[in-house]
Scaffold this motif. Structure first.
Motif, PDB file in Angstrom:
ATOM      1  N   THR A 307       0.841  -1.205   0.000  1.00 16.43           N
ATOM      2  CA  THR A 307       0.000   0.000   0.000  1.00 16.43           C
ATOM      3  C   THR A 307       0.876   1.254   0.000  1.00 16.43           C
ATOM      4  O   THR A 307       2.095   1.178   0.166  1.00 16.43           O
ATOM      5  CB  THR A 307      -0.868   0.058   1.271  1.00 16.43           C
ATOM      6  N   ARG A 308       0.205   2.389  -0.109  1.00 19.39           N
ATOM      7  CA  ARG A 308       0.869   3.684  -0.079  1.00 19.39           C
ATOM      8  C   ARG A 308       1.689   3.900   1.203  1.00 19.39           C
ATOM      9  O   ARG A 308       2.626   4.685   1.238  1.00 19.39           O
ATOM     10  CB  ARG A 308      -0.207   4.784  -0.203  1.00 19.39           C
ATOM     11  N   PHE A 320      -5.595  -3.144   6.251  1.00 20.10           N
ATOM     12  CA  PHE A 320      -4.478  -3.510   7.118  1.00 20.10           C
ATOM     13  C   PHE A 320      -4.851  -3.348   8.592  1.00 20.10           C
ATOM     14  O   PHE A 320      -4.002  -3.179   9.451  1.00 20.10           O
ATOM     15  CB  PHE A 320      -3.136  -2.881   6.722  1.00 20.10           C
ATOM     16  N   MET A 343      -5.201  -3.016  -5.400  1.00 20.50           N
ATOM     17  CA  MET A 343      -4.744  -2.080  -4.369  1.00 20.50           C
ATOM     18  C   MET A 343      -3.794  -1.022  -4.935  1.00 20.50           C
ATOM     19  O   MET A 343      -3.848   0.147  -4.545  1.00 20.50           O
ATOM     20  CB  MET A 343      -4.037  -2.872  -3.257  1.00 20.50           C
ATOM     21  N   PHE A 346      -5.711   1.555  -6.619  1.00 18.22           N
ATOM     22  CA  PHE A 346      -6.514   2.299  -5.645  1.00 18.22           C
ATOM     23  C   PHE A 346      -5.653   3.317  -4.906  1.00 18.22           C
ATOM     24  O   PHE A 346      -6.023   4.490  -4.745  1.00 18.22           O
ATOM     25  CB  PHE A 346      -7.176   1.330  -4.650  1.00 18.22           C
ATOM     26  N   CYS A 347      -4.489   2.863  -4.443  1.00 13.55           N
ATOM     27  CA  CYS A 347      -3.625   3.767  -3.662  1.00 13.55           C
ATOM     28  C   CYS A 347      -3.126   4.952  -4.500  1.00 13.55           C
ATOM     29  O   CYS A 347      -2.865   6.021  -3.952  1.00 13.55           O
ATOM     30  CB  CYS A 347      -2.428   3.003  -3.087  1.00 13.55           C
ATOM     31  N   CYS A 350      -6.275   7.238  -4.136  1.00 11.75           N
ATOM     32  CA  CYS A 350      -6.654   7.570  -2.750  1.00 11.75           C
ATOM     33  C   CYS A 350      -5.418   8.089  -2.028  1.00 11.75           C
ATOM     34  O   CYS A 350      -4.346   7.585  -2.213  1.00 11.75           O
ATOM     35  CB  CYS A 350      -7.147   6.295  -2.071  1.00 11.75           C
ATOM     36  N   ASN A 351      -5.561   9.101  -1.267  1.00 10.97           N
ATOM     37  CA  ASN A 351      -4.426   9.616  -0.486  1.00 10.97           C
ATOM     38  C   ASN A 351      -4.838   9.715   0.969  1.00 10.97           C
ATOM     39  O   ASN A 351      -4.241  10.466   1.731  1.00 10.97           O
ATOM     40  CB  ASN A 351      -4.047  11.010  -0.984  1.00 10.97           C
ATOM     41  N   LYS A 352      -5.869   9.008   1.325  1.00  4.14           N
ATOM     42  CA  LYS A 352      -6.514   9.256   2.609  1.00  4.14           C
ATOM     43  C   LYS A 352      -5.553   9.093   3.790  1.00  4.14           C
ATOM     44  O   LYS A 352      -5.557   9.884   4.721  1.00  4.14           O
ATOM     45  CB  LYS A 352      -7.697   8.295   2.753  1.00  4.14           C
ATOM     46  N   CYS A 353      -4.705   8.048   3.732  1.00  4.39           N
ATOM     47  CA  CYS A 353      -3.757   7.848   4.841  1.00  4.39           C
ATOM     48  C   CYS A 353      -2.759   8.993   4.882  1.00  4.39           C
ATOM     49  O   CYS A 353      -2.406   9.482   5.970  1.00  4.39           O
ATOM     50  CB  CYS A 353      -3.058   6.493   4.715  1.00  4.39           C
ATOM     51  N   CYS A 404      -8.141   4.055   6.316  1.00  9.34           N
ATOM     52  CA  CYS A 404      -8.070   3.403   4.997  1.00  9.34           C
ATOM     53  C   CYS A 404      -9.426   2.818   4.606  1.00  9.34           C
ATOM     54  O   CYS A 404     -10.031   2.071   5.377  1.00  9.34           O
ATOM     55  CB  CYS A 404      -7.016   2.296   5.019  1.00  9.34           C
ATOM     56  N   PRO A 405      -9.918   3.131   3.404  1.00  7.32           N
ATOM     57  CA  PRO A 405     -11.221   2.597   2.980  1.00  7.32           C
ATOM     58  C   PRO A 405     -11.274   1.069   2.952  1.00  7.32           C
ATOM     59  O   PRO A 405     -12.354   0.488   3.002  1.00  7.32           O
ATOM     60  CB  PRO A 405     -11.379   3.147   1.554  1.00  7.32           C
ATOM     61  N   TRP A 406     -10.121   0.405   2.888  1.00  7.67           N
ATOM     62  CA  TRP A 406     -10.113  -1.060   2.845  1.00  7.67           C
ATOM     63  C   TRP A 406     -10.161  -1.661   4.240  1.00  7.67           C
ATOM     64  O   TRP A 406     -10.365  -2.870   4.378  1.00  7.67           O
ATOM     65  CB  TRP A 406      -8.869  -1.567   2.106  1.00  7.67           C
TER      66      TRP A 406
HETATM   67  S1  SF4 Z   1      -5.815   5.024   2.771  1.00  9.47           S
HETATM   68 FE1  SF4 Z   1      -5.952   4.964   0.539  1.00  9.47          FE
HETATM   69  S2  SF4 Z   1      -3.863   5.413  -0.177  1.00  9.47           S
HETATM   70 FE2  SF4 Z   1      -3.734   4.825   1.980  1.00  9.47          FE
HETATM   71  S3  SF4 Z   1      -3.312   2.630   1.997  1.00  9.47           S
HETATM   72 FE3  SF4 Z   1      -5.538   2.876   2.156  1.00  9.47          FE
HETATM   73  S4  SF4 Z   1      -6.244   2.807   0.021  1.00  9.47           S
HETATM   74 FE4  SF4 Z   1      -4.050   3.175  -0.068  1.00  9.47          FE
END
Ligand code: SF4
Ligand code: SF4
Length: 462
Positions: A307-308, A320, A343, A346-347, A350-353, A404-406
């Motif tokens: 992941t990112r 995770f 993934m 997606f990463c 997405c920059n959410k983290c 993280c959306p996952w």
């Molecule tokens: S928050 Fe978004 S960018 Fe960060 S690990 Fe999760 S999916 Fe990836």
């Protein structure tokens, strides 16, 4: 009143019944060979009969159908994500591209070791070594520490080696054992040689934790030599409601990790000992005594993608929000394939983290870059370690896990539909990220689940 004869007859009837339901046992594992020999592999409807034909001793094992994930879980649970199977070879470990020579690393270079050695500054060192910064974490530290010695994680196999003609049946049995021991997920991989540490820390991380309160602890390296063909990875989910109720870096954060480290460590040491009792080599690797880097093991065992965040791997169902332990072994097994659930795409979107990391440790770069011979995002584990050891609003951090959306926020069709969409490329990823943000997933604080105590005075380092 029954006469002696009737009692004897009853016993014999019971024996007959037992015989009917018993499947051979030395034989449970011979079943596959027998089935193949009579041309019924893949169409096993009455496996007990086949096993009876092949065996003479008895483990009472009824084989699973060919191709099943395990008997308790015939299909792997990817939580709705669209998953493809990919390869583990010289160019790729799952979806991680290998672009050079991946060198083994030494455990002494991991973040907490650098903090203890003072390489990240005085405050991270003092923060890590200060005793009693959280009562529950201290309690978990005691429990994990007790099962971290080499004598617990490893040992000599039994001389009495069980023949295993059908590694597929043994693989199902091993996965079922993991679920029975309360693992949330399990996978089996070909062990990548570079996943092994070149050296372990001496003392171990838990040895250091046990000496908290000392001002300075010297850490040395000791060579780690092992080469096993397979790795079994077990994962336990971090507590969902607790994540929903915390900002991710309160005092409970470190216990969220420790709870799973303790659970997975218990599972791994029991499984390793069980395998050694069958006559094969097996070593448990857990938070208190790793001989290998878990991320590469997770990917090899089909349990996640990078992941990112850098070297953290996410699972399609759990994200995770979990911790793992592993068992390396030469028990004959059939490894699972690494997985691709989108993934990496997606990463990229997405920059959410990265947007939510209080340490600014997670990169905003769009693409992964080369690092030690493979491609991964250029996130900075040192910044993360500095924050986790020296922040004083809580103890440690798991905010990237929370947001993280996952990292499944709920068990519902809605979440499953979301991850199915999210595993279908960049534009789908943009859509899911938008929905995730719109509903406040990941950043909301659900107060009703806040069950734990906070200890603000204890978090202060000086
Ligand atoms: S928050 Fe978004 S960018 Fe960060 S690990 Fe999760 S999916 Fe990836
Ligand atoms: S654990 Fe906290 S500090 Fe470390 S990367 Fe995640 S959000 Fe950032």
């Amino acid at each position: 009143m029954k006469g002696v004869k009737e009692m004897v007859d009853f016993t014999e009837n019971k024996k007959d019944l037992e015989k009917k339901f018993q499947v051979s046992r030395r034989g449970f594992l011979k079943t596959g060979a027998a089935a193949a020999a009579i041309g019924v592999f893949g169409a096993i409807k009455a496996p007990s009969k086949i096993a009876e034909a092949a065996v003479s001793s008895n483990y009472n094992y009824i084989p699973g159908n060919k191709g099943q994930w395990s008997k308790l879980r015939p299909e792997p649970n990817y939580g709705g994500a669209s998953v493809k199977y990919v390869e583990n070879n010289d160019q790729w470990l799952g979806t991680s591209k290998i672009v050079g020579t991946v060198k083994k690393t030494s455990e002494i270079d991991m973040g907490f070791s650098q903090a203890v050695r003072g390489l990240l500054g005085q405050k991270p060192k003092d923060g890590f070594l200060k005793a009693g910064r959280h009562p529950l974490a201290t309690a978990f530290g005691l429990a994990v520490g007790r099962i971290s010695d080499d004598s617990v994680v490893s040992g000599v196999p039994s001389q009495n080696k069980l023949p295993i003609p059908d590694p597929e049946q043994m693989s199902m049995h091993i996965k079922d054992l993991a679920y029975y021991l309360r693992a949330d997920e399990v996978g089996i991989g070909k062990m990548p040689e570079f996943a092994y540490y070149s050296h372990q820390m001496d003392p171990s991380l838990m040895g250091i934790v046990a000496r908290r309160g000392e001002k300075n602890i010297e850490i040395k390296e000791k060579p780690f030599n092992e080469k096993m063909p397979y790795v079994i990875v077990v994962a336990v989910e971090q507590h969902l409601e607790t994540y929903l109720a915390t900002n991710g870096y309160e005092g409970i954060a470190v216990s969220q990790s420790y709870r799973c480290y303790h659970a997975t460590a218990n599972i791994a040491i029991i499984m390793a000992k069980y395998i050694r009792e069958m006559g094969y080599h097996a070593r448990a690797h857990h938070f208190g005594n790793y001989g290998a880097v878990m991320t590469a093991c997770i990917i090899a065992a089909g349990m996640g993608e990078l992941t990112r965040t850098g070297d953290c791997a996410a699972h399609p169902r759990m994200g995770f929000r979990n911790k793992v332990a592993a068992i390396t072994t030469d028990l004959p097994l059939v490894p699972d394939k690494p997985i691709d659930f989108g993934m990496l795409d997606f990463c990229k979107i997405c920059n959410k983290c990265a947007e939510n990391c209080p340490a600014g440790a997670i990169t905003h770069d769009r693409d992964p870059v080369e690092h030690n011979g493979y491609l991964r995002w250029n996130s900075d584990f040192k910044k993360c370690t500095v924050f986790r050891t020296s922040q004083e609003d809580g103890f440690s951090c798991g905010r990237c896990i929370k947001v993280c959306p996952w990292s499944s926020k709920e068990d519902s069709w809605f979440h499953e539909a979301g991850v199915w969409i999210g595993s279908h490329g960049e534009s789908s990823a943009r859509f899911l990220k938008g929905i995730d943000d719109m509903f406040g997933y990941g950043t909301e604080i659900v107060e009703k689940y806040k069950w734990w105590l906070e200890w603000p005075d204890l978090y202060k380092i000086y």
